[in-house]
Design a protein around this motif. Structure first.
Motif, short mmCIF file in Angstrom:
data_model
loop_
_atom_site.label_atom_id
_atom_site.label_comp_id
_atom_site.label_asym_id
_atom_site.label_seq_id
_atom_site.Cartn_x
_atom_site.Cartn_y
_atom_site.Cartn_z
N ASP A 140 0.82 -1.21 0.00
CA ASP A 140 0.00 0.00 0.00
C ASP A 140 0.85 1.26 0.00
O ASP A 140 0.33 2.36 -0.10
CB ASP A 140 -0.89 0.03 1.25
N ILE A 141 2.16 1.09 0.15
CA ILE A 141 3.06 2.22 0.29
C ILE A 141 4.38 1.85 -0.38
O ILE A 141 4.76 0.69 -0.41
CB ILE A 141 3.27 2.52 1.80
N GLU A 142 5.05 2.85 -0.95
CA GLU A 142 6.35 2.58 -1.54
C GLU A 142 7.36 2.42 -0.43
O GLU A 142 7.46 3.25 0.48
CB GLU A 142 6.77 3.73 -2.46
N LEU A 143 8.09 1.32 -0.47
CA LEU A 143 9.03 0.98 0.59
C LEU A 143 10.32 0.49 -0.05
O LEU A 143 10.28 -0.42 -0.88
CB LEU A 143 8.40 -0.12 1.46
N ASP A 144 11.43 1.09 0.32
CA ASP A 144 12.73 0.71 -0.24
C ASP A 144 13.26 -0.50 0.53
O ASP A 144 13.64 -0.38 1.70
CB ASP A 144 13.71 1.88 -0.15
N VAL A 145 13.25 -1.65 -0.11
CA VAL A 145 13.72 -2.89 0.51
C VAL A 145 15.00 -3.30 -0.21
O VAL A 145 14.97 -3.62 -1.40
CB VAL A 145 12.65 -4.00 0.41
N LYS A 146 16.11 -3.30 0.52
CA LYS A 146 17.40 -3.56 -0.10
C LYS A 146 17.62 -5.03 -0.41
O LYS A 146 18.23 -5.37 -1.42
CB LYS A 146 18.52 -3.03 0.80
N TYR A 147 17.16 -5.91 0.46
CA TYR A 147 17.41 -7.35 0.29
C TYR A 147 16.08 -8.10 0.35
O TYR A 147 15.39 -8.06 1.37
CB TYR A 147 18.33 -7.87 1.39
N VAL A 148 15.75 -8.79 -0.74
CA VAL A 148 14.49 -9.54 -0.82
C VAL A 148 14.81 -10.99 -1.15
O VAL A 148 15.50 -11.27 -2.14
CB VAL A 148 13.56 -8.95 -1.90
N GLY A 149 14.30 -11.88 -0.32
CA GLY A 149 14.46 -13.30 -0.61
C GLY A 149 13.63 -13.71 -1.81
O GLY A 149 14.15 -14.13 -2.83
N PHE A 150 12.31 -13.52 -1.71
CA PHE A 150 11.40 -13.94 -2.77
C PHE A 150 10.23 -12.97 -2.88
O PHE A 150 9.68 -12.54 -1.87
CB PHE A 150 10.84 -15.34 -2.48
N ASP A 151 9.86 -12.64 -4.11
CA ASP A 151 8.60 -11.94 -4.37
C ASP A 151 7.55 -13.01 -4.64
O ASP A 151 7.74 -13.85 -5.53
CB ASP A 151 8.72 -11.01 -5.59
N LEU A 152 6.48 -12.99 -3.86
CA LEU A 152 5.43 -14.00 -3.98
C LEU A 152 4.08 -13.34 -4.22
O LEU A 152 3.89 -12.16 -3.90
CB LEU A 152 5.37 -14.86 -2.72
N PRO A 153 3.15 -14.12 -4.75
CA PRO A 153 1.80 -13.58 -4.97
C PRO A 153 1.14 -13.23 -3.64
O PRO A 153 1.55 -13.69 -2.58
CB PRO A 153 1.06 -14.73 -5.66
#
Length: 184
Positions: A140-153
């Motif tokens: 719901d908000i733009e969030l700067d995430v530097k390290y992401v394991g997995f993008d999931l549905p």
């Protein structure tokens, strides 16, 4: 606990234990490179981040410190109240420190955005985010995430720290519950 312990309660496995382990190795290598020669304080968000933080910390090749926070915006319900409460604050002073928030999942991002702002107000050198799972369609908000394991549905997921009614955190994989497990 594993998939066969779930019987018909598990709909499908989205991320296997092997994929989680491999991705944690990659994330740790990125973090090691980015923080080489710098102090690092891992801040786990309870309760879900326990698995991620423990496994990630063991894969890092330089010293780090760990601390924990517990925050809530849900109260007794299943939807955010919009009001964030700190249930357990940090023990460490973070002024001048490099802080890496470790999360299990980012759904809407609202609570985490509040947490980032709260931590930045305490005068750290830096504040970054590492999450095992991000649900881009739920943000719901733009969030700067530097390290992401997995993008999931945007599905209801459990395992590897993620729970339903405080259960299933100890599954070594990430999966979806069969609807009959949560629809009453």
């Amino acid at each position: 606990m594993d998939a066969k312990d779930m019987a018909d309660g598990l709909e499908k496995v989205l991320v296997t234990e092997e994929r989680i382990k491999a991705r944690l190795e990659e994330l740790a290598a990125e973090i090691d490179a980015d923080y080489a020669g710098r102090d690092l304080l891992l801040v786990g968000v309870l309760k879900g981040a326990v698995m991620v933080m423990a496994d990630l910390a063991r894969r890092l090749h330089h010293p780090c410190e760990m601390d924990w926070m517990a925050v809530s915006s849900y109260g007794a319900g299943t939807t955010s109240s919009g009001v964030v409460r700190i249930l357990k604050d940090l023990d460490a002073d973070i002024s001048g420190r490099n802080v890496l928030i470790v999360e299990d999942v980012i759904d809407s991002g609202l609570t985490l955005s509040w947490l980032v702002g709260n931590l930045r107000s305490r005068g750290p050198e830096s504040v970054e985010i590492c999450t095992m799972v991000r649900k881009p369609l739920a943000l719901d908000i733009e969030l700067d995430v530097k390290y992401v394991g997995f993008d999931l549905p945007n599905e209801f997921i459990v395992g590897y720290g993620l729970d339903y009614a405080e259960k299933y955190r100890n599954l070594p994989f990430i999966g979806t519950l069969a609807p009959h497990m949560y629809q009453r």
